[in-house]
Design an enzyme around this catalytic site. Structure first.
Site, mmCIF file in Angstrom:
data_model
loop_
_atom_site.group_PDB
_atom_site.id
_atom_site.type_symbol
_atom_site.label_atom_id
_atom_site.label_comp_id
_atom_site.label_asym_id
_atom_site.label_seq_id
_atom_site.Cartn_x
_atom_site.Cartn_y
_atom_site.Cartn_z
ATOM 1 N N SER A 9 0.832 -1.203 0.000
ATOM 2 C CA SER A 9 0.000 0.000 0.000
ATOM 3 C C SER A 9 0.866 1.252 0.000
ATOM 4 O O SER A 9 1.652 1.471 0.930
ATOM 5 C CB SER A 9 -0.911 -0.001 1.227
ATOM 6 O OG SER A 9 -1.552 1.250 1.354
ATOM 7 N N HIS A 32 -1.227 -1.187 -4.148
ATOM 8 C CA HIS A 32 -2.524 -0.866 -3.544
ATOM 9 C C HIS A 32 -2.600 0.638 -3.329
ATOM 10 O O HIS A 32 -1.729 1.234 -2.689
ATOM 11 C CB HIS A 32 -2.690 -1.610 -2.220
ATOM 12 C CG HIS A 32 -4.076 -1.544 -1.677
ATOM 13 N ND1 HIS A 32 -5.130 -2.269 -2.201
ATOM 14 C CD2 HIS A 32 -4.598 -0.809 -0.661
ATOM 15 C CE1 HIS A 32 -6.234 -2.002 -1.519
ATOM 16 N NE2 HIS A 32 -5.940 -1.107 -0.587
ATOM 17 N N ASP A 34 -4.944 3.611 -1.966
ATOM 18 C CA ASP A 34 -6.114 3.962 -1.157
ATOM 19 C C ASP A 34 -6.581 5.389 -1.439
ATOM 20 O O ASP A 34 -5.831 6.341 -1.206
ATOM 21 C CB ASP A 34 -5.788 3.844 0.338
ATOM 22 C CG ASP A 34 -5.738 2.402 0.806
ATOM 23 O OD1 ASP A 34 -6.665 1.650 0.481
ATOM 24 O OD2 ASP A 34 -4.765 2.030 1.492
ATOM 25 N N MET A 36 -9.099 8.094 -0.166
ATOM 26 C CA MET A 36 -9.995 8.472 0.930
ATOM 27 C C MET A 36 -10.438 9.916 0.704
ATOM 28 O O MET A 36 -9.607 10.780 0.416
ATOM 29 C CB MET A 36 -9.290 8.361 2.277
ATOM 30 C CG MET A 36 -8.749 6.985 2.589
ATOM 31 S SD MET A 36 -7.982 6.943 4.241
ATOM 32 C CE MET A 36 -7.199 5.333 4.208
ATOM 33 N N HIS A 65 -8.447 1.339 -4.381
ATOM 34 C CA HIS A 65 -9.498 1.069 -3.391
ATOM 35 C C HIS A 65 -10.159 2.401 -3.061
ATOM 36 O O HIS A 65 -9.565 3.261 -2.420
ATOM 37 C CB HIS A 65 -8.844 0.428 -2.156
ATOM 38 C CG HIS A 65 -9.721 0.345 -0.958
ATOM 39 N ND1 HIS A 65 -9.227 0.206 0.328
ATOM 40 C CD2 HIS A 65 -11.072 0.376 -0.825
ATOM 41 C CE1 HIS A 65 -10.230 0.163 1.185
ATOM 42 N NE2 HIS A 65 -11.351 0.281 0.513
ATOM 43 N N MET A 67 -12.362 4.560 -1.067
ATOM 44 C CA MET A 67 -13.088 4.785 0.182
ATOM 45 C C MET A 67 -13.726 6.167 0.079
ATOM 46 O O MET A 67 -13.282 7.131 0.704
ATOM 47 C CB MET A 67 -12.131 4.697 1.371
ATOM 48 C CG MET A 67 -11.739 3.277 1.700
ATOM 49 S SD MET A 67 -10.509 3.172 3.023
ATOM 50 C CE MET A 67 -9.011 3.216 2.048
ATOM 51 N N MET A 136 -11.900 -5.742 4.764
ATOM 52 C CA MET A 136 -11.112 -4.826 5.592
ATOM 53 C C MET A 136 -10.925 -5.412 6.993
ATOM 54 O O MET A 136 -11.260 -4.801 8.000
ATOM 55 C CB MET A 136 -11.805 -3.460 5.671
ATOM 56 C CG MET A 136 -11.954 -2.772 4.340
ATOM 57 S SD MET A 136 -10.355 -2.418 3.582
ATOM 58 C CE MET A 136 -9.734 -1.167 4.692
ATOM 59 N N ASP A 162 -7.087 -6.613 3.716
ATOM 60 C CA ASP A 162 -6.326 -5.410 4.049
ATOM 61 C C ASP A 162 -6.480 -5.160 5.551
ATOM 62 O O ASP A 162 -7.596 -5.099 6.048
ATOM 63 C CB ASP A 162 -6.880 -4.222 3.250
ATOM 64 C CG ASP A 162 -6.079 -2.943 3.456
ATOM 65 O OD1 ASP A 162 -5.127 -2.951 4.246
ATOM 66 O OD2 ASP A 162 -6.424 -1.935 2.813
#
Length: 211
Positions: A9, A32, A34, A36, A65, A67, A136, A162
């Site tokens: 990540s 990975h 993320d 957010m 991913h 979020m 998660m 994750d």
């Protein structure tokens, strides 16, 4: 299940040296990424421009991913930026089936994410169209339950986990059914990220053979 895949990540990477950090994990299976938005989650991380920079800096496929509170409206931003795989949260997506099939039509692997409090059974009606399920949680019970559901439906999406993955617990998580493991600090905070990726791949594949 195929081979075990490791997805470091970039949330744990040194963003002031992004290219150098990505070079260290050139042997990984995915990066990975993320996203957010500060709304669906309390933190604010990366957007489209950073994803484009990651794509320019590595040949490793990018696993984005999302979020975010509006994934149905924003998945195309990340597909356009070059994400190879995009996962959206079950809890945030109003048009989940439509969004997943839309991404697949664009040539992007599409998946769904479950927060720890969301039961695996919510995927029963969607499991046949997903390429990947991201849990998660390292809770082995979730992995066993999801694997059983996939077997009932005759499908074999990637099962990604994750949350605190390291050399200490990867075997347990793989034996519970996972085959894509997200590792952040375990990789980027180690003395030798390339060696850590190789170690996780080795331990994961050994556990898969024993499962």
């Amino acid at each position: 299940m195929g081979s075990i895949k490791i997805a470091p990540s970039v949330l744990s990477a040194d963003m002031a040296n992004l290219k150098g950090e990505l070079d260290k994990i050139a042997g990984a299976d995915f990066v990975h990424f993320d996203v957010m938005d500060g709304h669906f989650t309390g933190n604010l991380t990366f957007g489209v421009e950073i994803l484009k920079a990651v794509k320019r800096s590595t040949k490793v496929p990018v696993d984005a991913h999302l979020m975010v509170s509006n994934p149905d409206e924003t998945v195309d931003w990340y597909a356009d930026a070059g994400a190879d795989m995009i996962t959206v949260h079950y809890e945030a997506s109003t048009h989940l089936h439509r969004t997943l099939t839309h991404l697949q039509q664009r040539g992007v692997k599409a998946g769904v994410v479950l927060n720890p409090a969301t039961p695996v059974c919510v995927l029963e009606s969607i499991i046949e169209v997903v390429d990947i399920v991201l849990l998660m949680s390292v809770n082995p019970g979730f992995g066993h339950e999801l694997k059983a559901m996939c077997e009932r439906h005759g499908v074999s999406p990637m099962i990604e986990v994750d949350g605190g993955i390291s050399s200490k617990n990867i075997a347990e998580v793989v034996k519970a059914g996972a085959n894509v493991l997200v590792a952040g600090s375990a990789v980027f905070k180690s003395e030798d990220p390339a060696a850590e990726v190789a170690l996780l791949q080795k331990l994961g594949n050994e556990a898969a053979q024993e499962a």
